[in-house]
Design a protein around this motif. Structure first.
Motif, PDB file in Angstrom:
ATOM      1  N   LEU A 118      -7.774   4.839  -1.126  1.00  0.00           N
ATOM      2  CA  LEU A 118      -8.460   3.811  -0.424  1.00  0.00           C
ATOM      3  C   LEU A 118      -8.172   4.198   1.090  1.00  0.00           C
ATOM      4  CD1 LEU A 118     -10.240   1.265   0.021  1.00  0.00           C
ATOM      5  CD2 LEU A 118      -7.999  -0.136  -0.115  1.00  0.00           C
ATOM      6  N   LEU A 119      -6.891   4.912   1.548  1.00  0.00           N
ATOM      7  CA  LEU A 119      -6.672   5.262   2.727  1.00  0.00           C
ATOM      8  C   LEU A 119      -7.662   6.016   3.423  1.00  0.00           C
ATOM      9  CD1 LEU A 119      -2.812   5.452   2.711  1.00  0.00           C
ATOM     10  CD2 LEU A 119      -4.218   3.988   3.856  1.00  0.00           C
ATOM     11  N   MET A 136       0.991  -1.165   0.089  1.00  0.00           N
ATOM     12  CA  MET A 136      -0.022   0.065   0.016  1.00  0.00           C
ATOM     13  C   MET A 136       0.722   1.141  -0.125  1.00  0.00           C
ATOM     14  SD  MET A 136      -3.324   0.179   2.345  1.00  0.00           S
ATOM     15  CE  MET A 136      -4.616   0.876   1.361  1.00  0.00           C
ATOM     16  N   LYS A 137       0.499   2.368  -0.463  1.00  0.00           N
ATOM     17  CA  LYS A 137       1.124   3.547  -0.930  1.00  0.00           C
ATOM     18  C   LYS A 137       0.488   4.714  -0.144  1.00  0.00           C
ATOM     19  CE  LYS A 137       3.235   2.102  -5.123  1.00  0.00           C
ATOM     20  NZ  LYS A 137       3.692   2.195  -6.200  1.00  0.00           N
ATOM     21  N   GLY A 194       4.690   0.667   4.654  1.00  0.00           N
ATOM     22  CA  GLY A 194       3.426   0.328   3.873  1.00  0.00           C
ATOM     23  C   GLY A 194       3.156  -0.908   4.073  1.00  0.00           C
ATOM     24  N   ASP A 215      -0.177   7.561  -0.986  1.00  0.00           N
ATOM     25  CA  ASP A 215      -0.990   8.446  -1.987  1.00  0.00           C
ATOM     26  C   ASP A 215      -2.235   7.528  -2.444  1.00  0.00           C
ATOM     27  OD1 ASP A 215       0.375   6.890  -3.464  1.00  0.00           O
ATOM     28  OD2 ASP A 215       0.533   8.381  -5.025  1.00  0.00           O
ATOM     29  N   ASP A 216      -2.598   6.460  -1.751  1.00  0.00           N
ATOM     30  CA  ASP A 216      -3.450   5.508  -2.204  1.00  0.00           C
ATOM     31  C   ASP A 216      -5.051   5.947  -1.633  1.00  0.00           C
ATOM     32  OD1 ASP A 216      -5.390   3.372  -2.274  1.00  0.00           O
ATOM     33  OD2 ASP A 216      -3.927   1.787  -2.142  1.00  0.00           O
ATOM     34  N   GLY A 219      -0.683  -5.934  -0.746  1.00  0.00           N
ATOM     35  CA  GLY A 219      -1.369  -4.653  -1.069  1.00  0.00           C
ATOM     36  C   GLY A 219      -2.743  -4.648  -0.413  1.00  0.00           C
TER      37      GLY A 219
END
Length: 73
Positions: A7-8, A1-2, A26, A4-5, A43
């Motif tokens: 979804l966060l 996971m990043k 991440g 800037d996703d 991810g």
């Protein structure tokens, strides 16, 4: 996971429904209010209550302090 996703912005802790913090690597999401750490596998956040683990005091202090001075993680 990043970081800037998108979804966060909508992910919340399954126990208190509050926001989660993505750890710098991440690989996990952290709820500092309940001191619960949820893994991110491939991810995909694992947000079942049983997937989280309780974090001991020393690890909690390290997680909320962030990376050490100098930018090294």
């Amino acid at each position: 996971m990043k970081p800037d996703d998108p979804l966060l912005a909508i992910l919340v802790c399954p126990l208190d429904k509050g926001p989660l913090t993505l750890l710098p690597a991440g690989d996990a999401l952290y709820n500092p209010r309940l001191r619960r750490l949820y893994p991110v596998t491939g991810g995909i956040p694992q947000l079942l209550p049983s997937s989280g683990r309780q974090v001991p005091d020393d690890e909690h202090e390290r997680l909320v302090a962030g990376p050490p001075a100098g930018g090294a993680a």
